[in-house]
Scaffold this active site. Structure first.
Site, PDB file in Angstrom:
ATOM      1  N   TYR A  84     -73.284 -10.025 -88.807  1.00 42.48           N
ATOM      2  CA  TYR A  84     -74.444 -10.379 -89.621  1.00 42.48           C
ATOM      3  C   TYR A  84     -74.621 -11.887 -89.698  1.00 42.48           C
ATOM      4  O   TYR A  84     -75.742 -12.402 -89.562  1.00 42.48           O
ATOM      5  CB  TYR A  84     -74.292  -9.782 -91.016  1.00 42.48           C
ATOM      6  N   SER A 108     -80.849 -15.749 -94.941  1.00 40.62           N
ATOM      7  CA  SER A 108     -79.761 -15.369 -95.830  1.00 40.62           C
ATOM      8  C   SER A 108     -78.810 -16.548 -95.941  1.00 40.62           C
ATOM      9  O   SER A 108     -78.721 -17.377 -95.018  1.00 40.62           O
ATOM     10  CB  SER A 108     -79.018 -14.149 -95.277  1.00 40.62           C
TER      11      SER A 108
END
Length: 254
Positions: free
Chosen positions: A153, A140
């Site tokens: 995250y 990501s």
């Protein structure tokens, strides 16, 4: 020779399901792995109806025995296991660090980092035996930067990036490529909804005003392109965002 086998984790929805379909179109026999057996069954039915080949394996990447069973099932298919797509992952919570849930952070680390570790370790011998193995890690842009409300995250995705880069160094000279694909804003049916604890309004707000966010098929296209390059070509890192997203904090909304 039998068709090469591709193992895709997190294949029950979103990027994983789209990648499984696309790789089947590219001629791979796909092992679609995820926890939700009913969704996997629907996916395999769709792939086979379109003329592709796929099998479903119920798998929890946070469980050693489950991952071992996945590797054994892939080996049982009798062909070269040449591609692994480590896609299983996810985010929970948008709290600032001072209020964040350690339980959510633990879940994200177990899934995104240790899940990738387990599956990679289990499939690596088969990938190397194929003589032309490829490992794709769906990371990501959260693994490249940090932002408010994303501490857990971004920490997990930074760790996954470190795992991937270390693996590439350690496999140098062996017949296994290591590729990292880092998507930015991708609209799928579940990611933002899961992150916000099922709050549909908050999930929709993530994409509000963004006319064309990326979709799962865009990332599946990237996976297929990277995986089908000539063997001497290794795409170390592919960062892909929608046109509207210039950076993590810079998004054009209308």
């Amino acid at each position: 020779m039998s068709s090469p086998i591709a193992v895709v984790t997190g294949a029950s929805s979103g990027i994983g399901a789209a990648t499984a379909r696309r790789l089947a179109d590219e001629g791979f026999r796909v092992v679609a792995a995820a926890r939700r057996a009913d969704r996997l069954a629907d996916l395999v039915t769709r792939i086979t109806a379109d003329g592709g080949a796929a099998v479903a394996v119920t798998c929890d990447v946070t469980d050693d025995a489950s991952v071992a069973a996945l590797a054994a099932r892939a080996a049982d298919l009798g062909g070269p296991v040449s591609l692994l797509v480590n896609n299983a992952g996810g985010a929970r919570g948008v709290d600032h660090v001072e209020h964040a849930s350690p339980t959510d952070w633990q879940w994200m680390y177990d899934l995104n980092v240790l899940g990738t570790l387990r599956v990679t370790q289990a499939l690596l011998p088969a990938l190397e035996r194929s003589g032309a193995g490829t490992i794709v890690v769906i990371g990501s842009t959260a693994g490249l930067v940090t932002y408010e409300g994303g501490g857990g995250y971004t920490a997990a995705k930074h760790a996954e990036l470190a795992l991937t880069e270390t693996l590439r160094l350690e496999l140098c000279g062996r017949p296994v490529r290591v590729i990292e694909i880092d998507p930015g804003m991708v609209r799928t049916e579940e990611f933002a909804l899961n992150r916000t604890g099922g709050d549909a309004v908050a999930a929709a707000a993530v994409y509000a005003g963004v006319a064309e966010p990326l979709v799962a098929d865009d990332i599946a296209d990237c996976v297929a392109w990277c995986a089908t390059r000539p063997r001497h070509v290794n795409v170390d890192r592919l960062v892909v965002r929608p046109l509207a997203q210039a950076a993590q904090h810079k998004v054009h909304r209308v």
